[in-house]
Design an enzyme around this catalytic site. Structure first.
Site, PDB file in Angstrom:
ATOM      1  N   ARG A 149       0.828  -1.209   0.000  1.00  0.00           N
ATOM      2  CA  ARG A 149       0.000   0.000   0.000  1.00  0.00           C
ATOM      3  C   ARG A 149       0.866   1.264   0.000  1.00  0.00           C
ATOM      4  NH1 ARG A 149      -1.899  -2.248   4.659  1.00  0.00           N
ATOM      5  NH2 ARG A 149      -1.224  -0.366   5.742  1.00  0.00           N
ATOM      6  N   TYR A 185      -0.214  42.300   3.703  1.00  0.00           N
ATOM      7  CA  TYR A 185      -0.630  42.597   5.072  1.00  0.00           C
ATOM      8  C   TYR A 185       0.561  42.802   5.997  1.00  0.00           C
ATOM      9  CZ  TYR A 185      -5.292  40.911   3.721  1.00  0.00           C
ATOM     10  OH  TYR A 185      -6.512  40.748   3.115  1.00  0.00           O
ATOM     11  N   CYS A 207      -1.445  35.679   1.128  1.00  0.00           N
ATOM     12  CA  CYS A 207      -2.850  35.989   1.391  1.00  0.00           C
ATOM     13  C   CYS A 207      -3.733  34.759   1.180  1.00  0.00           C
ATOM     14  CB  CYS A 207      -3.305  37.119   0.468  1.00  0.00           C
ATOM     15  SG  CYS A 207      -2.285  38.598   0.524  1.00  0.00           S
ATOM     16  N   ASP A 264      -6.106  34.288  -1.042  1.00  0.00           N
ATOM     17  CA  ASP A 264      -6.375  33.959  -2.436  1.00  0.00           C
ATOM     18  C   ASP A 264      -5.242  34.330  -3.380  1.00  0.00           C
ATOM     19  OD1 ASP A 264      -9.197  33.477  -1.664  1.00  0.00           O
ATOM     20  OD2 ASP A 264      -9.195  35.646  -1.388  1.00  0.00           O
TER      21      ASP A 264
END
Length: 352
Positions: free
Chosen positions: A205, A248, A295, A297
């Site tokens: 696996r 920011y 940020c 987005d």
């Protein structure tokens, strides 16, 4: 609508990894495709992997993933790795999903058309029956004609010291010796790369290794190829003048005239916010720093002198100069978390 970000999934890299892991393990592969195929896209990866001759089937973590695979109708078995609720057992069995069993009560509750894999806890202490309890459960399943497989999970096979992994394997073999011959599986990617072929275990696996990543101490010369390239489009280009800050908190401030490209990808898409101040991307074939705080987005990049335009691609990671391992290190996390964090706004596209 045009995708702001794309995850390009290389079928040739996936196929190469599966072939390598099958050779090393001497077993057919039970491919984990949980968590949206480790962020690569469940449908895209499953369709590509189903074409591979060494693939036995797929492993998933939750019933929703099992149902999604069943709907693809790929003709490969699907194993659910975590316990279903009593209400889910019948519908999953009807779909042909292989069910995990770790108690006599669970064994007795299975419908006659179910197929079960006995989960043995050899030291992970997460799920499964203890070795001394597992044999009667397995015999009960065998009596009912339901026992298809037996499995365990290594807790530290990706570490340089394999002492505990060997102890787990010895406990697992004791259980197997007391049961009729069935499909047995234990080796994750680290186990395959550390141990090679394990006698009597017909399945392996490999999780993260299938997608191109080996444990750090085994990475050199592993032959694995990263399957995903993540890229995002430049959505805006502007100039930051001396003394102006970007993003920011004003963490980065221009000391000279700087061309800044805004790229349509952020921490909501899986790029770690913790990589702020360290991250780089490839733009125009050059490695350039991400400016200021990442940020939700978007992220901003120094593209001075590159002639970058809106619509150009920035490569965030891939098979080239910047890897998922780099991004994980910058973000103070691991490849698993970065890959599985790639969000639904990122378009998955299967290539070659």
């Amino acid at each position: 609508m045009q995708a702001r970000a794309q995850a390009l999934i290389s079928e040739s890299a996936l196929s190469s990894n599966l072939s390598l892991l099958a050779r090393r393990s001497g077993a057919r592969l039970l491919l984990p495709v949980k968590a949206n195929a480790y962020g690569h896209g469940l449908a895209e990866v499953a369709r590509a992997a189903a074409r591979h001759p060494d693939l036995w089937g797929f492993a998933v973590a939750v019933p929703q993933e099992a149902a999604a695979l069943a709907a693809l109708d790929l003709g490969r078995p699907v194993l659910l790795l975590t316990p279903p609720t009593p209400q889910e057992v019948g519908p999953l069995a009807d779909l042909g999903v292989r069910l995990p069993v770790a108690s006599l009560a669970e064994a007795g509750a299975l419908p006659a058309h179910a197929r079960a894999h006995l989960k043995v806890d050899t030291g992970m202490n997460r799920l499964g029956a203890r070795p001394e309890d597992a044999v009667p459960i397995g015999l009960r399943l065998a009596e009912r004609g339901l026992l298809e497989g037996v499995y365990t999970h290594f807790a530290s096979a990706d570490e340089p010291d394999l002492t505990f992994a060997r102890q787990q394997l010895a406990r697992f073999r004791e259980v197997l010796a007391a049961l009729p011959p069935v499909l047995a599986h234990a080796a994750n990617g680290g186990g395959i790369l550390s141990f090679g072929a394990l006698t009597g275990l017909g399945l392996a696996r490999p999780g993260l290794a299938s997608y191109g990543f080996a444990p750090a101490h085994l990475r050199a010369g592993s032959g694995l190829r990263p399957v995903m390239t993540l890229r995002a489009r430049v959505t805006h280009v502007h100039t930051a003048y001396p003394g102006e800050s970007v993003s920011y908190g004003g963490l980065w401030r221009a000391t000279s005239e700087t061309a800044v490209a805004t790229v349509g990808l952020g921490y909501a898409d899986g790029y770690p916010r913790g990589a702020t101040g360290q991250a780089e991307v490839l733009v125009g074939g050059e490695r350039r720093p991400v400016l200021g705080r990442i940020c939700m987005d978007q992220l901003m990049v120094d593209v001075t002198g590159l002639g970058v335009r809106v619509g150009d691609w920035a490569e965030v990671w891939g098979r080239g100069e910047i890897s998922v391992s780099d991004v994980a290190a910058w973000g103070g996390t691991v490849e698993y978390e970065v890959l599985t964090g790639v969000g639904p706004r990122v378009e998955r596209r299967l290539e070659d």
